[in-house]
Design a protein around this motif. Structure first.
Motif, PDB file in Angstrom:
ATOM      1  N   PRO A 122       0.824  -1.215   0.000  1.00 42.42           N
ATOM      2  CA  PRO A 122       0.000   0.000   0.000  1.00 42.42           C
ATOM      3  C   PRO A 122       0.856   1.262   0.000  1.00 42.42           C
ATOM      4  O   PRO A 122       1.868   1.350   0.706  1.00 42.42           O
ATOM      5  CB  PRO A 122      -0.799  -0.114   1.304  1.00 42.42           C
ATOM      6  CG  PRO A 122      -0.783  -1.561   1.647  1.00 42.42           C
ATOM      7  CD  PRO A 122       0.531  -2.084   1.160  1.00 42.42           C
ATOM      8  N   THR A 178      -3.110   4.136  -2.872  1.00 44.05           N
ATOM      9  CA  THR A 178      -4.452   3.721  -2.436  1.00 44.05           C
ATOM     10  C   THR A 178      -4.982   4.619  -1.331  1.00 44.05           C
ATOM     11  O   THR A 178      -6.147   4.497  -0.951  1.00 44.05           O
ATOM     12  CB  THR A 178      -4.424   2.267  -1.939  1.00 44.05           C
ATOM     13  OG1 THR A 178      -3.440   2.144  -0.902  1.00 44.05           O
ATOM     14  CG2 THR A 178      -4.074   1.317  -3.074  1.00 44.05           C
ATOM     15  N   GLY A 236      -9.013   5.185  -4.328  1.00 45.15           N
ATOM     16  CA  GLY A 236      -9.132   4.475  -3.053  1.00 45.15           C
ATOM     17  C   GLY A 236      -9.672   5.382  -1.978  1.00 45.15           C
ATOM     18  O   GLY A 236     -10.743   5.972  -2.131  1.00 45.15           O
ATOM     19  N   TRP A 266      -5.105  -2.182   6.683  1.00 46.91           N
ATOM     20  CA  TRP A 266      -5.089  -1.547   5.368  1.00 46.91           C
ATOM     21  C   TRP A 266      -6.327  -1.926   4.543  1.00 46.91           C
ATOM     22  O   TRP A 266      -6.241  -2.580   3.515  1.00 46.91           O
ATOM     23  CB  TRP A 266      -3.801  -1.869   4.614  1.00 46.91           C
ATOM     24  CG  TRP A 266      -2.578  -1.547   5.421  1.00 46.91           C
ATOM     25  CD1 TRP A 266      -1.802  -2.437   6.093  1.00 46.91           C
ATOM     26  CD2 TRP A 266      -2.058  -0.244   5.710  1.00 46.91           C
ATOM     27  NE1 TRP A 266      -0.805  -1.768   6.780  1.00 46.91           N
ATOM     28  CE2 TRP A 266      -0.940  -0.416   6.565  1.00 46.91           C
ATOM     29  CE3 TRP A 266      -2.419   1.051   5.330  1.00 46.91           C
ATOM     30  CZ2 TRP A 266      -0.183   0.652   7.027  1.00 46.91           C
ATOM     31  CZ3 TRP A 266      -1.672   2.113   5.811  1.00 46.91           C
ATOM     32  CH2 TRP A 266      -0.563   1.909   6.638  1.00 46.91           C
ATOM     33  N   SER A 297      -9.406  -1.962   1.970  1.00 48.69           N
ATOM     34  CA  SER A 297      -9.633  -1.411   0.643  1.00 48.69           C
ATOM     35  C   SER A 297     -10.821  -0.466   0.695  1.00 48.69           C
ATOM     36  O   SER A 297     -11.641  -0.516   1.624  1.00 48.69           O
ATOM     37  CB  SER A 297      -9.884  -2.519  -0.373  1.00 48.69           C
ATOM     38  OG  SER A 297     -11.048  -3.247  -0.033  1.00 48.69           O
ATOM     39  N   GLU A 355     -14.375  -1.701   1.295  1.00 46.96           N
ATOM     40  CA  GLU A 355     -14.664  -2.334   2.581  1.00 46.96           C
ATOM     41  C   GLU A 355     -15.174  -1.334   3.617  1.00 46.96           C
ATOM     42  O   GLU A 355     -15.540  -1.729   4.725  1.00 46.96           O
ATOM     43  CB  GLU A 355     -13.402  -3.011   3.131  1.00 46.96           C
ATOM     44  CG  GLU A 355     -12.912  -4.180   2.314  1.00 46.96           C
ATOM     45  CD  GLU A 355     -11.618  -4.765   2.848  1.00 46.96           C
ATOM     46  OE1 GLU A 355     -11.548  -5.994   2.977  1.00 46.96           O
ATOM     47  OE2 GLU A 355     -10.673  -3.989   3.145  1.00 46.96           O
TER      48      GLU A 355
END
Length: 296
Positions: free
Chosen positions: A143, A173, A203, A255, A257, A260
């Motif tokens: 990431p 991201t 992101g 971390w 995404s 989520e």
């Protein structure tokens, strides 16, 4: 869980109205590294620091906050400085004297995440190495977070900053920028619209708007929170503290995404990061909070 932070470490020479200049450790990546480590995220800072008195102060500050220094060569003759002049409202304007020409950078495969930003991404010749590392980290699935933290006093051409953003953002991201950064990169676009658009492409995206609070978008989720109530001493390092807290929150949740996260989780993230920034605003210089001061 170790995060690599790359970029400038320098001394902020702060001039307050009616007072003598006062040195403070600083530099956006330096501040993010300090903030991350104080929030219990193991952190390595890759930076060039001189062998002078100012450099000794920076090394002491890193050690005091348990940040590991990956000292980059060549060692400059003198440590970089930023002359910060404060207005009556605590806001700061900067003039810089710095060098960024490392021979090489650490291997991103040895880390769980990478953070880059500000002058380390824009000032040549070192910026070219940073761009290459970001591309490599993305290819490895590491990431990447990015805060443009634009300083027009060092690089006055907005097109240069836009080119840097276009090169680095596709590999990141997690993005964070101020509303002033946003206005330079995307003039005329409303922060909320910009956050939603960038989130659809990149992101997790945060835009800090000073006294207007902050916005965070991720996928189709969105949150807007007001600023924390605080007596402002100065705003030096506030955005970096927001960035560090944002990253520490993401680290706590392994971390996540963008798809989520929902509106409620983004609100929690924004409040957590805003609280960190507020604590930094309540004391002089870039002095981010420790975990004991900040409850997620």
């Amino acid at each position: 869980m170790t995060v690599l932070v790359i970029g400038e470490a320098l001394v902020d020479v702060v001039t307050r109205p009616g007072q003598d200049p006062e040195p403070h450790a600083g530099g956006s990546p330096f501040n993010v590294a300090i903030g991350l480590s104080r929030l219990d995220v193991p952190t390595v800072l890759a930076a060039q620091i001189g062998g002078d008195r100012h450099g000794d102060g920076l090394r002491w500050a890193l050690d005091d906050s348990h940040v590991t220094l990956a000292a980059l060569s060549p060692v400059p003759d003198r440590t970089s400085t930023a002359n910060a002049t404060l207005g009556e409202d605590g806001s700061a304007s900067y003039e810089f004297d710095l060098t960024w020409d490392p021979d090489g950078l650490p291997d991103p495969s040895a880390f769980d995440a990478v953070h880059v930003g500000s002058l380390g991404t824009a000032l040549q010749p070192g910026a070219k190495l940073v761009a290459g590392l970001v591309t490599g980290a993305d290819a490895l699935g590491v990431p990447v977070s990015y805060d443009p933290n634009i300083r027009l006093t060092v690089e006055p051409d907005p097109q240069v900053w836009r080119a840097v953003f276009d090169a680095i953002a596709p590999h990141a991201t997690i993005l964070k920028m101020s509303d002033e950064d946003a206005d330079t990169l995307f003039p005329g676009e409303a922060p909320a619209d910009l956050a939603r658009r960038l989130a659809a492409e990149h992101g997790i995206v945060a835009i800090t708007c000073g006294s207007q609070g902050s916005l965070i978008a991720a996928g189709t989720a969105f949150a807007s929170v007001p600023p924390a109530d605080v007596r402002v001493v100065d705003t030096i390092g506030a955005g970096d503290s927001f960035m560090a807290a944002m990253l520490s929150w993401c680290a706590m949740y392994d971390w996540p995404s963008a798809d989520e996260l929902d509106d409620t989780e983004l609100t929690d993230l924004a409040l957590y990061a805003s609280s960190a920034a507020a604590i930094t605003c309540s004391r002089p210089g870039a002095d981010p909070p420790w975990t004991a001061e900040l409850t997620p």
